[in-house]
Scaffold this active site. Structure first.
Site, PDB file in Angstrom:
ATOM      1  N   ASP A  35      13.773  89.442 -26.092  1.00 38.57           N
ATOM      2  CA  ASP A  35      14.156  89.623 -27.486  1.00 38.57           C
ATOM      3  C   ASP A  35      14.376  88.256 -28.122  1.00 38.57           C
ATOM      4  O   ASP A  35      15.324  87.546 -27.777  1.00 38.57           O
ATOM      5  CB  ASP A  35      15.448  90.445 -27.550  1.00 38.57           C
TER       6      ASP A  35
ATOM      7  N   GLU B  99      10.273  93.600 -35.129  1.00 39.24           N
ATOM      8  CA  GLU B  99      11.200  94.581 -35.705  1.00 39.24           C
ATOM      9  C   GLU B  99      11.075  94.518 -37.219  1.00 39.24           C
ATOM     10  O   GLU B  99      11.363  93.491 -37.836  1.00 39.24           O
ATOM     11  CB  GLU B  99      12.648  94.291 -35.302  1.00 39.24           C
TER      12      GLU B  99
ATOM     13  N   HIS C 136      18.603 100.585 -29.907  1.00 41.76           N
ATOM     14  CA  HIS C 136      20.013 100.214 -29.807  1.00 41.76           C
ATOM     15  C   HIS C 136      20.744 100.227 -31.149  1.00 41.76           C
ATOM     16  O   HIS C 136      21.946  99.952 -31.192  1.00 41.76           O
ATOM     17  CB  HIS C 136      20.133  98.822 -29.186  1.00 41.76           C
TER      18      HIS C 136
END
Length: 529
Positions: free
Chosen positions: A99, A264, A325
């Site tokens: 990430d 994202e 998440h």
């Protein structure tokens, strides 16, 4: 015939490292814990794991506030632990995706400390500093995603710095070439170690308006919405220049063979697909989150599939996400019965699927008492149920006191239904959600029509959604009952005979199909034509 890139045929599995497996008895998951559980991931059948941030961090936002892009936080272990995980995963045929958080750093990152030291600092322009407005207040009306204004005043240098999230997460100035070069070098550091790709956090935030204009009010804002939705983020996100940055980032990834960049992006489909870049030279996979907020009915899903397919650029590879998440658990969003329909949908749609840890055992959203809230969003906007802790609770391996996640009280409470919503119990139950996920993933791997095939048709009729997947001479029909009453599904015109390969109830494999077949309430089925 050219072989498809690995990320097109893979099932990606997201791990929230704090909550997967604790090996040192501090109640928080770690890298050795993930290594310890690799055999489970092999058994489940996933091809790649994406790890939420594990870099050095003060943990103001649980790792999304990075203080060193090229080291592991001691909470999770060491670089040696990471190298051991990477080697062990690769030995088992599992890719590792990290990430990357390039939009902002921690306010304790050496870059920011130097930037903040004085207006004359060599790194002053690495962050976004502005003078006060004429009235002495913030430079403009920009808002923080985590509540309140997005400008923090620094008394020492008498300027404001911008933070799209927490004040402890100052935004980097991506208009500065030195910033870009520093992040690209951090990417190379991990690529050289053998990392297979990055999921890039809030990538549509990277560039802000050069004129710092006020964001316009949102006419559709409701009191129940997140506070920052009061404004349309016209000048703080999705700026045209961001695509130049992403093209550069892609060039860095392309220096290394077989790497992937995933972004994202929470944008409407027509804007999302622009992140594939001109001539597909942007992100390999701009995350498609549309299932996270879609109306859960056959007509809405059919329409969504059609709109997404129509919006994709030529050659753009699709992808789908059911949970992550930041969003409530799918088993709680759609209910335990429809969670199986959701799983079959995710793993039979065209494109790369991402599975969120624990969804394969139907883990549910956990309600947090006020003293259990850890998420800064939940703390900053209290009483609204906006916190993300409920979908980040520890993985439930068995039904013992701490679910075999840890030897001590975990950092977040465990969910309910522990007697059955755990790996050990579901492993031995052939009708369980876990065994269902294993069957779906196995079928997807064995059937090119599911992993690489095109759509033949997509139809909705009442509560029934059907679509066909085709590759060469192989043709499969997926039929999903979104309702609580039985119904009948017909084979496509011209196809009189088929064989049922998998039912969400796990009891009909091999059943012959002639002309039509019945679906029970909340049942899905895959039929070979």
């Amino acid at each position: 015939m050219q072989r498809a890139p690995w990320w097109q045929t893979s099932v990606i599995y997201q791990i929230y490292p704090r909550s997967f497996q604790d090996t040192n008895g501090d109640g928080i998951g770690d890298l050795r814990g993930i290594t310890q559980r690799l055999s489970y991931l092999v058994e489940l059948g996933v091809d790649a794991i994406w790890l939420s941030p594990i870099f050095s961090s003060p943990m103001a936002d649980f790792g999304y506030d990075i203080s060193d892009y090229t080291d592991i936080d001691p909470l999770f272990g060491t670089l040696d632990d990471f190298d051991a995980l990477l080697a062990a995963a690769h030995a088992r045929g599992i890719k590792i995706i990290l990430d990357l958080v390039p939009n902002h750093t921690s306010d304790r990152h050496p870059w920011f400390l130097e930037s903040k030291a004085s207006r004359q600092s060599r790194k002053r322009d690495w962050y976004i500093w502005r003078d006060a407005a004429a009235n002495g207040g913030p430079p403009n009306n920009w808002l923080s995603v985590f509540g309140g204004g997005a400008w923090e005043y620094d008394r020492a240098t008498r300027q404001y710095y911008y933070h799209a999230f927490l004040p402890a997460q100052p935004d980097l100035n991506w208009r500065n070439p030195a910033v870009r070069a520093a992040i690209y070098e951090a990417m190379r550091f991990w690529f050289r170690r053998g990392v297979d790709g990055f999921r890039v956090d809030v990538i549509w935030h990277l560039i802000k308006d050069a004129e710092f204009r006020d964001n316009p009010p949102n006419a559709g804002y409701r009191a129940t919405d997140l506070p920052h939705h009061r404004l349309v983020p016209m000048y703080t996100t999705d700026r045209p220049e961001v695509h130049d940055v992403i093209a550069e980032m892609r060039q860095v990834a392309d220096e290394f063979p077989d790497r992937v960049l995933i972004g994202e992006i929470y944008l409407p489909l027509e804007r999302l697909v622009t992140y594939y870049g001109r001539d597909l030279a942007g992100l390999h996979l701009p995350f498609n989150f549309s299932l996270l907020s879609a109306s859960w009915d056959a007509a809405s899903i059919a329409r969504l599939i059609a709109e997404y397919e129509a919006a994709l650029p030529a050659g753009g590879w699709p992808n789908w996400v059911l949970g992550n998440h930041d969003r409530p658990r799918i088993a709680s969003r759609v209910g335990p019965d429809q969670a199986r329909i959701a799983a079959m949908l995710l793993l039979t749609l065209r494109g790369t699927p991402t599975v969120y840890y624990g969804d394969e055992i139907a883990m549910k959203q956990v309600a947090m008492a006020p003293d259990q809230i850890r998420d800064p969003l939940g703390k900053n906007v209290p009483g609204r149920g906006l916190g993300r802790d409920g979908c980040r609770t520890p993985m439930q391996w068995d039904s013992t006191t701490h679910a075999d996640f840890s030897s001590v009280e975990p950092w977040l409470p465990l969910g309910g239904g522990l007697d059955h919503d755990n790996v050990l119990a579901q492993r031995s139950d052939h009708t369980s959600m876990y065994r269902f996920y294993r069957g779906l993933i196995d079928l997807r791997r064995k059937r090119p029509a599911l992993s690489l095939g095109s759509y033949g048709s997509v139809r909705a009729d009442g509560n029934l959604l059907t679509f066909t997947r085709e590759h060469g001479r192989e043709q499969l029909l997926v039929a999903l009952n979104f309702g609580g009453t039985p119904l009948s599904a017909s084979l496509p015109s011209g196809e009189c005979v088929g064989r049922l390969l998998l039912s969400s109830a796990a009891d009909r494999a091999g059943e012959p199909v002639r002309g039509s077949f019945s679906l029970r309430a909340n049942e899905g089925a895959i039929v070979e034509l």
